[in-house]
Design a protein around this motif. Sequence first.
Motif, PDB file in Angstrom:
ATOM      1  N   ASP A 156     -24.005  66.429  -9.084  1.00 41.80           N
ATOM      2  CA  ASP A 156     -23.580  65.586  -7.965  1.00 41.80           C
ATOM      3  C   ASP A 156     -24.397  64.300  -7.977  1.00 41.80           C
ATOM      4  O   ASP A 156     -25.628  64.351  -8.002  1.00 41.80           O
ATOM      5  CB  ASP A 156     -23.793  66.277  -6.626  1.00 41.80           C
ATOM      6  N   VAL A 157     -23.731  63.174  -7.937  1.00 38.76           N
ATOM      7  CA  VAL A 157     -24.395  61.876  -7.877  1.00 38.76           C
ATOM      8  C   VAL A 157     -24.006  61.191  -6.575  1.00 38.76           C
ATOM      9  O   VAL A 157     -22.825  61.095  -6.236  1.00 38.76           O
ATOM     10  CB  VAL A 157     -24.020  60.996  -9.083  1.00 38.76           C
ATOM     11  N   HIS A 158     -25.018  60.726  -5.847  1.00 44.25           N
ATOM     12  CA  HIS A 158     -24.814  60.126  -4.533  1.00 44.25           C
ATOM     13  C   HIS A 158     -25.335  58.687  -4.549  1.00 44.25           C
ATOM     14  O   HIS A 158     -26.434  58.426  -5.031  1.00 44.25           O
ATOM     15  CB  HIS A 158     -25.564  60.897  -3.445  1.00 44.25           C
ATOM     16  N   ASP A 159     -24.554  57.769  -4.023  1.00 39.26           N
ATOM     17  CA  ASP A 159     -25.058  56.412  -3.834  1.00 39.26           C
ATOM     18  C   ASP A 159     -26.147  56.434  -2.773  1.00 39.26           C
ATOM     19  O   ASP A 159     -26.071  57.181  -1.783  1.00 39.26           O
ATOM     20  CB  ASP A 159     -23.934  55.490  -3.353  1.00 39.26           C
ATOM     21  N   THR A 160     -27.158  55.613  -2.954  1.00 37.99           N
ATOM     22  CA  THR A 160     -28.212  55.536  -1.947  1.00 37.99           C
ATOM     23  C   THR A 160     -28.797  54.137  -1.941  1.00 37.99           C
ATOM     24  O   THR A 160     -28.266  53.219  -2.577  1.00 37.99           O
ATOM     25  CB  THR A 160     -29.286  56.614  -2.191  1.00 37.99           C
TER      26      THR A 160
END
Length: 378
Positions: free
Chosen positions: A276-280
């Motif tokens: 899972d890759v999340h923008d931050t």
Amino acid sequence: MVDQIDETVRSLRNLKHLHQGESEKVIRWVRGESARRLADGDPGYLGDLGIALLACHRDEPKAWQYQDIFDHLLRLLIGDAGKGDLGQALRLIGAARHSGHDVDRVAAALLAANRRRVSLTAVFAEDGSTAGVSDTFRACVVHELVLREGTISRRKTIADWAASPAMRNQPLGWLPLHLAPFELDGDQWPHATRPDRVATVSPDVLASWPATDLITPELSQALSAPVMNWVEDSNGRVETGVFGLAEPVRPQSVPEVLAGLGMDFLEPVDGPFRLDVHDTSVWDVWQTLFRAASGGGAYSRGCHGAYSRLFAWQALAALAGASANSPHDEVARSAQACTWHRFDGELPGFFRIFWDIGLVGVRPGGGSIAVLAATDTD
């Protein structure tokens, strides 16, 4: 008083011959007697006892009780209840340094936490009263105050020392004397506007993305600085990477790029796994780095505020592609120009208990990325 100090030291030395209940009773008595002496106006007793305990700890470095009581005395003298004695506290801080017992970071944090009840200008006095304390300790006090107050510009004596060569010669002297925007309230940073990207990664994808390994020992050291207490004092593992990409990475392809770099943390155990890759934001990245350093891992105690700030800035600079010797304002500009992501999921390299960090910095233009992965467990 000497006889009373000797008696107390003997009682602590004899703990190894007592069962747990009796040991706890002795510790409670020593702590209570120390607090009573301080309340009765006898801070010198705490100072003398602390110095005697330093000698004991030097002779028996594995005996936990000496450091336990010494740390308690230091907390009493610094004034958790507003009734301490700064002179005796500074005496113990100086004596600890000469004995090889490093209390600079914790003492500076305690003083800054009690700054409304303690005159911190005494720490920076030039009248000889603080001859035993180190410039490292003073530098820690400076940045503990910056973290709590945002700046030290309103504290002239301290600001004057912070502008001196003594401060510039410290590792902490590289840091700004005010909080950067990403060290402040996170509400100003926009939340992700794109949905999180999830990839189920197959083994044949791994190590297949065309990239050039750009990591150096210096970059790896800077990237891992916030989590080295996890590795050295707990059960932590860390992996770092800096990669030049053959073609610019697009936001939607970050999971595939990340999985294809051949990092050990993403090495499959048995078949596909979820990534899972999340923008931050840069604010979230800095907070993650700072909390890792200051909070510690499963068994490590953390680095306290001043050095945690330094380690977080060093790692942020390395992630953003700034030089280790870059001015802090240049580091801030580079960090704010990057695109930031965090990653997690059912990853082979994570213990998935509590202490897991996955950070990706995509430099402007998307031609290079930096990765920090770390995990710890009890």
